[in-house]
Design an enzyme around this catalytic site. Structure first.
Site, PDB file in Angstrom:
ATOM      1  CG  ASP A 115      -5.560  13.327 -37.075  1.00 29.27           C
ATOM      2  OD1 ASP A 115      -6.426  13.317 -36.190  1.00 29.27           O
ATOM      3  OD2 ASP A 115      -5.698  13.881 -38.178  1.00 29.27           O
ATOM      4  CG  HIS A 169      -7.764  12.492 -28.499  1.00 35.31           C
ATOM      5  ND1 HIS A 169      -6.653  12.917 -29.159  1.00 35.31           N
ATOM      6  CD2 HIS A 169      -8.117  13.490 -27.672  1.00 35.31           C
ATOM      7  CE1 HIS A 169      -6.349  14.136 -28.744  1.00 35.31           C
ATOM      8  NE2 HIS A 169      -7.218  14.510 -27.847  1.00 35.31           N
TER       9      HIS A 169
HETATM   10  P1  GDP Z   1      -4.712  12.224 -31.751  1.00 38.31           P
HETATM   11  O1  GDP Z   1      -5.752  13.171 -32.237  1.00 38.31           O
HETATM   12  O2  GDP Z   1      -3.346  12.838 -31.746  1.00 38.31           O
HETATM   13  O3  GDP Z   1      -5.027  11.599 -30.451  1.00 38.31           O
HETATM   14  O4  GDP Z   1      -4.606  11.054 -32.822  1.00 38.31           O
HETATM   15  P2  GDP Z   1      -5.769  10.061 -33.308  1.00 38.31           P
HETATM   16  O5  GDP Z   1      -6.200   9.233 -32.196  1.00 38.31           O
HETATM   17  O6  GDP Z   1      -6.790  10.792 -34.074  1.00 38.31           O
HETATM   18  O7  GDP Z   1      -4.980   9.236 -34.427  1.00 38.31           O
HETATM   19  C1  GDP Z   1      -4.048   8.341 -34.146  1.00 38.31           C
HETATM   20  C2  GDP Z   1      -4.486   7.007 -34.709  1.00 38.31           C
HETATM   21  O8  GDP Z   1      -3.380   6.156 -34.701  1.00 38.31           O
HETATM   22  C3  GDP Z   1      -5.523   6.294 -33.869  1.00 38.31           C
HETATM   23  O9  GDP Z   1      -6.314   5.486 -34.695  1.00 38.31           O
HETATM   24  C4  GDP Z   1      -4.690   5.428 -32.922  1.00 38.31           C
HETATM   25  O10 GDP Z   1      -5.351   4.272 -32.459  1.00 38.31           O
HETATM   26  C5  GDP Z   1      -3.572   5.073 -33.822  1.00 38.31           C
HETATM   27  N1  GDP Z   1      -2.281   4.874 -33.181  1.00 38.31           N
HETATM   28  C6  GDP Z   1      -1.702   5.599 -32.177  1.00 38.31           C
HETATM   29  N2  GDP Z   1      -0.464   5.149 -31.949  1.00 38.31           N
HETATM   30  C7  GDP Z   1      -0.256   4.132 -32.842  1.00 38.31           C
HETATM   31  C8  GDP Z   1       0.856   3.293 -33.133  1.00 38.31           C
HETATM   32  O11 GDP Z   1       1.925   3.379 -32.554  1.00 38.31           O
HETATM   33  N3  GDP Z   1       0.676   2.374 -34.135  1.00 38.31           N
HETATM   34  C9  GDP Z   1      -0.481   2.245 -34.835  1.00 38.31           C
HETATM   35  N4  GDP Z   1      -0.557   1.344 -35.788  1.00 38.31           N
HETATM   36  N5  GDP Z   1      -1.531   3.051 -34.593  1.00 38.31           N
HETATM   37  C10 GDP Z   1      -1.411   3.985 -33.621  1.00 38.31           C
END
Ligand code: GDP
Length: 424
Positions: free
Chosen positions: A12, A40
């Protein structure tokens, strides 16, 4: 040129967003491990999507999305995911599925549920997507490869053999209904019909693509601390989350992975059980959870509230080292703008001794965090495009982390959107 995008933490970290962003300049995006157990979240011009099995490149019409041999392939899930995109106006993506990928069977999902039920309070906090039973069967050599769907006679014989084994456990350990081999065989034929148009020798395809100088992205799932060998065993996932495994799970030579972009989150979060040294609780945790990610830190697959903590430099440096990070993307920094002060975990105290080395789980269980507290910047940083324009205390936080983790932070993400990124 092959790049890997992987996680430094517990998952995440925002790998999906970074993959989606780098997908712009990529030809091929490959999932190489895991299954539909983690999600994701991607926000782009088509809307907001939670992808579980498809690589984060499916939104571009210039990319090919590949499910590598290392993935736990849930065929109906894949089809529903494709359908859900197309239904929302995304052009039909180009998808290839490795003929060596193994198939997530309905009984893997059942066994995952039954085992968590049986363990009760001692459960792993599995997402119950069947991942552990799937990989157990793969390595016990009773899994089903996609290629095996195309030999009906051998398939029927194997289905019967496997059902015999599974039914003993279903009956005597779990006291649940037995599997019917005929039904299972027919289901696998349905699966074959669904997957047939996409099946390909992925390793040969990638070999050719590399010869032609194509840009290939390997997209990891979860993070280094969930790796079965180097993570917080046994509270880990069942396939390797490390960039090195990208070579195996995609079917390319190890030396082809030139760049390992390791994604680290500006604070910590984790789902499921397991040691988590810099974890915070109560109102402090609730507030970070509410403000975190994009609309709160809740699991993309399960909706479960994530466990929250301060940035853990010990765990992240180790995660970067195990990934072989060549650069780091630091994400979700914008969320921290409300804090007066930001504790960063810079050491673990174990039996009275402070260490900066991430230990094995037995020792980790005794570790207490040693914090250094940095001043907050108390400002909204979304919308800032240049590193120099970030508030001074924010830059100090980034530079402090960079020094601790010993890998250059080249990307700073200050919002969930594709363009909310600062390149250093
Ligand atoms: P992954 O499994 O590594 O791809 O991560 P996820 O997508 O599950 O979790 C990351 C969460 O953080 C998601 O809801 C994204 O939209 C959000 N996100 C990613 N980068 C940023 C950021 O720079 N700022 C904010 N506020 N949210 C982010």
């Amino acid at each position: 040129m092959v790049k890997a995008i992987v996680g430094a933490n517990w998952g995440d970290e925002g790998k999906g967003k970074i993959t989606d962003m780098l997908g712009q300049e990529s030809d091929i995006i490959v999932r190489f491990q895991g299954g539909s157990n983690a999600g994701h979240t991607i926000i782009n011009n088509y809307g907001k999507f939670a992808l579980h099995l498809l690589p984060s490149g499916v939104f571009y019409d210039h990319t090919t999305s590949v499910i590598g041999n290392g993935v736990a392939l849930n065929i109906p899930y894949l089809f529903n995911e494709i359908k859900s995109l197309v239904d929302r106006g995304v052009p039909e993506p180009k998808i290839l599925v490795s003929d060596r990928a193994q198939i997530m069977m309905p009984y893997h999902i059942l066994f995952d549920q039954y085992e968590e039920e049986r363990l009760g309070g001692k459960s792993f906090g599995s997402t119950k997507s069947g991942i552990a039973p799937f990989y157990s069967d793969k390595y016990a050599k009773i899994g089903f490869q996609v290629s095996e769907l195309f030999d009906e006679e051998a398939l029927r014989e194997k289905v019967e053999r496997v059902c015999e084994l599974k039914n003993v456990i279903l009956e005597h350990l779990y006291h649940k209904p037995a599997l019917n081999p005929d039904e299972l065989f027919n289901l696998l034929i349905d699966y074959r019909n669904m997957v047939e148009p996409y099946v390909c020798d992925v390793s040969a395809f990638l070999h050719q693509a590399m010869k032609e100088g194509k840009n290939i992205l390997l997209e990891g799932q979860l993070g280094a601390l969930k790796d079965p060998d180097f993570g917080i065993y046994p509270m880990v996932t069942s396939s390797s989350t490390l960039a090195a495994y990208g070579a195996i799970g995609a079917g390319i030579p190890a030396y082809e992975i030139k760049n390992v972009i390791t994604v680290a989150k500006a604070y910590s979060s984790a789902v499921g059980a397991g040691e988590f040294v810099s974890e915070i609780f109560g109102e402090e945790a609730d507030e970070l959870r509410r403000r975190g990610g994009d609309g709160g830190e809740y699991g993309a697959t399960t909706g479960r509230p994530r466990r929250m903590g301060w940035f853990d430099a010990v765990a992240t440096r180790y995660g970067c080292r195990m990934q072989g990070a060549t650069e780091v993307a630091l994400t979700v920094l914008d969320v921290l703008g409300y804090l007066e002060e930001l504790p960063v975990c810079v050491g673990y105290e174990i039996d009275g001794v402070v260490t900066k080395d991430f230990p094995t789980t037995v020792k980790l269980a005794k570790a207490k965090p040693v914090y250094e507290v940095l001043p907050g910047w108390k400002q909204e940083i979304r919308g800032i495009k240049k590193y120099e324009d970030l508030p001074e205390n924010c830059r100090k936080y980034i530079e402090f982390i960079e020094k601790e983790i010993e890998v250059p932070i080249t990307l700073v993400s200050n919002g969930p959107g594709r363009d909310e990124i600062i390149k250093r």
